[in-house]
Design a protein around this motif. Structure first.
Motif, mmCIF file in Angstrom:
data_model
loop_
_atom_site.group_PDB
_atom_site.id
_atom_site.type_symbol
_atom_site.label_atom_id
_atom_site.label_comp_id
_atom_site.label_asym_id
_atom_site.label_seq_id
_atom_site.Cartn_x
_atom_site.Cartn_y
_atom_site.Cartn_z
ATOM 1 N N CYS A 66 18.864 36.437 59.005
ATOM 2 C CA CYS A 66 18.570 36.393 60.438
ATOM 3 C C CYS A 66 17.973 35.049 60.811
ATOM 4 C CB CYS A 66 17.603 37.517 60.821
ATOM 5 S SG CYS A 66 17.450 37.649 62.617
ATOM 6 N N ASN A 68 16.183 34.628 63.529
ATOM 7 C CA ASN A 68 15.038 34.863 64.416
ATOM 8 C C ASN A 68 13.793 35.270 63.631
ATOM 9 O OD1 ASN A 68 16.515 34.474 66.866
ATOM 10 N ND2 ASN A 68 17.490 36.453 66.469
ATOM 11 N N CYS A 70 11.119 37.885 64.567
ATOM 12 C CA CYS A 70 10.509 38.917 65.414
ATOM 13 C C CYS A 70 9.346 39.462 64.606
ATOM 14 C CB CYS A 70 11.515 40.011 65.742
ATOM 15 S SG CYS A 70 13.050 39.347 66.419
ATOM 16 N N TYR A 72 7.738 42.002 64.170
ATOM 17 C CA TYR A 72 7.674 43.381 63.670
ATOM 18 C C TYR A 72 8.762 43.697 62.642
ATOM 19 C CZ TYR A 72 11.067 43.187 67.447
ATOM 20 O OH TYR A 72 12.113 42.798 68.246
ATOM 21 N N CYS A 73 9.600 42.736 62.287
ATOM 22 C CA CYS A 73 10.837 43.078 61.562
ATOM 23 C C CYS A 73 10.865 42.487 60.155
ATOM 24 C CB CYS A 73 12.030 42.552 62.364
ATOM 25 S SG CYS A 73 13.597 42.838 61.508
ATOM 26 N N PHE A 75 13.408 41.676 58.480
ATOM 27 C CA PHE A 75 14.467 40.667 58.324
ATOM 28 C C PHE A 75 14.079 39.312 58.924
ATOM 29 C CE2 PHE A 75 18.351 43.815 58.253
ATOM 30 C CZ PHE A 75 17.907 44.304 57.034
ATOM 31 N N GLN A 76 12.880 39.189 59.498
ATOM 32 C CA GLN A 76 12.526 37.939 60.186
ATOM 33 C C GLN A 76 12.701 36.751 59.247
ATOM 34 O OE1 GLN A 76 8.064 37.228 60.629
ATOM 35 N NE2 GLN A 76 8.164 39.465 60.608
ATOM 36 N N GLY A 112 21.199 41.561 60.796
ATOM 37 C CA GLY A 112 20.364 40.563 61.454
ATOM 38 C C GLY A 112 21.256 39.604 62.237
ATOM 39 N N GLU A 113 20.617 38.786 63.082
ATOM 40 C CA GLU A 113 21.409 37.872 63.923
ATOM 41 C C GLU A 113 21.680 36.575 63.160
ATOM 42 O OE1 GLU A 113 19.767 37.368 67.822
ATOM 43 O OE2 GLU A 113 21.201 35.805 68.360
ATOM 44 N N LYS A 182 16.471 34.537 69.844
ATOM 45 C CA LYS A 182 16.198 35.805 70.527
ATOM 46 C C LYS A 182 15.166 35.633 71.645
ATOM 47 C CE LYS A 182 15.206 40.671 69.481
ATOM 48 N NZ LYS A 182 15.146 41.658 68.405
ATOM 49 N N GLN A 325 15.119 46.678 56.654
ATOM 50 C CA GLN A 325 14.599 46.118 57.902
ATOM 51 C C GLN A 325 13.240 46.735 58.249
ATOM 52 O OE1 GLN A 325 16.714 46.995 61.536
ATOM 53 N NE2 GLN A 325 16.251 44.993 62.396
HETATM 54 S S1 SF4 Z 1 17.062 41.450 62.517
HETATM 55 FE FE1 SF4 Z 1 16.808 41.658 64.724
HETATM 56 S S2 SF4 Z 1 14.704 42.392 64.992
HETATM 57 FE FE2 SF4 Z 1 14.871 41.540 62.900
HETATM 58 S S3 SF4 Z 1 14.166 39.418 63.015
HETATM 59 FE FE3 SF4 Z 1 16.390 39.453 63.270
HETATM 60 S S4 SF4 Z 1 16.730 39.569 65.497
HETATM 61 FE FE4 SF4 Z 1 14.605 40.146 65.099
#
Ligand code: SF4
Length: 360
Positions: A66, A68, A70, A72-73, A75-76, A112-113, A182, A325
């Motif tokens: 990913c 991004n 985030c 709380y995640c 995968f950040q 993830g993105e 994001k 995740q």
């Molecule tokens: S998987 Fe989604 S929620 Fe997790 S860090 Fe990446 S964008 Fe954010």
């Protein structure tokens, strides 16, 4: 008609829905007894519209890369504890075949993105592999927000259902917890409109409970659902209300933790305002609470079971969730959950052979 709780309950009972302003009035003014009335109406509306049908689905995580961060995640991008993985075509097929054999017929393709690992090219290769293998799943895609062109490519691939959750509609909170691409609130906000414009038939929207005030986010979500209805002719197919869960390598960040009682209010208000919208319940919730929600019949129409949030989590490694995740709260196998919902009087929508097997 004057704006009173009694009038709103009568209006909702007739299946005429409530506007977001009316929903906000209800949330602000309803007594405990009136909330009980709302729960009863939610049950009636759900039974008459959905006839106890419960759609099962399984998430198939195909990449944990990913771009991004985030807060709380798991995968950040900054989570150095996570061992990241993107499934090869063979690994993906192995996971899909496992879920098919379990009895699932709807797959949520989720990742993830990442421009490469969760782009439309990657999804196209998985879809082609499923076709070659004769695994005729209904597919739902949940990846980062795509361009109009890319949603058009998904549509050409035969995908007609996409999900994207805004997480919170409160811009300041949104900016606090999201880093990377994001952070662009409006690009995300308009994504499901792009999907519908590109020909995708069904979209699902949602909020991550625990970030903003649930009352604020729910009213904005309802507003958004009405906007979609006005522009495209019908409400989004589903609302999802994931509650934040711990994730390996991240601090649990919850400004506004949502109680079980408030979760039930969120479901009931959703059903009263938008009677045709499906409501999703996932394995983020515990077995006891899931059972309670289904017994009360507050509106759930879609449910996951036997899930993993780790790429390869079904067949390539244990379901420990360490590289997932987030942590799950319901680890029961699909069969056990299906048995339970049958006993509660629901009609599972999934493999018909598995249903027959369970009924004999
Ligand atoms: S998987 Fe989604 S929620 Fe997790 S860090 Fe990446 S964008 Fe954010």
């Amino acid at each position: 008609m004057p704006l009173t709780i009694e009038n709103l309950i009568a209006q909702a009972r007739e299946g005429r829905g409530l506007s977001s302003d009316e929903a906000a009035f209800f949330i602000d003014h309803a007594s405990c007894d009136q909330w009980q009335g709302a729960f009863r109406i939610a049950k009636l509306l759900t039974a008459s519209r959905f006839q106890q049908r419960l759609h099962f689905f399984a998430p198939l995580y195909f990449s944990s890369f990913c771009v991004n961060d985030c807060t709380y995640c798991g995968f950040q991008a900054g989570n150095r504890l996570l061992k990241r993985k993107v499934l090869t075509e063979d690994e993906f097929l192995q996971e899909a075949r496992f879920l098919w054999n379990e009895g699932h017929r709807t797959l949520l393709l989720i990742a993830g993105e990442h421009p490469l690992y969760s782009g439309v090219g990657q999804i196209a290769s998985y879809v082609a592999a499923l076709r070659r293998a004769g695994l005729d799943f209904s597919l739902i895609v949940e990846v980062g927000p795509l361009s109009l062109e890319d949603y058009g490519i998904l549509h050409e691939l035969g995908i007609n259902h996409c999900l994207l959750f805004q997480e919170t509609y409160h811009r300041e909170t949104y900016t606090q917890v999201h880093r990377g691409r994001k952070r662009d609130f409006d690009w995300r906000l308009r994504a499901m409109e792009r999907a519908l414009s590109a020909g995708i038939e069904k979209v699902g929207v949602g909020i991550l409970l625990g970030l903003g005030s649930w009352q604020f986010d729910l009213i904005r979500l309802i507003d958004y659902a009405y906007k979609i209805k006005e522009e495209f002719g019908s409400f989004p197919a589903t609302f999802s209300f994931p509650r934040m869960r711990p994730a390996n390598g991240t601090a649990l960040f919850q400004n506004n933790a949502v109680s079980d009682g408030d979760f039930q209010k969120i479901l009931a208000i959703s059903r009263l305002t938008c009677p045709t919208v499906g409501l999703v319940l996932t394995t983020r919730e515990s077995p006891d609470f899931r059972r309670k929600l289904l017994e009360r019949g507050l509106g759930i129409t879609h449910i996951s079971a036997g899930s993993s949030t780790t790429p390869g989590g079904y067949t390539l490694k244990s379901k420990s969730g360490d590289d997932g995740q987030f942590e799950l709260a319901d680890h029961r196998p699909l069969l056990k959950v299906v048995n339970e919902v049958l006993k509660l009087g629901y009609q599972p929508v999934m493999s018909s052979s598995l249903q027959r097997e369970l009924r004999v």
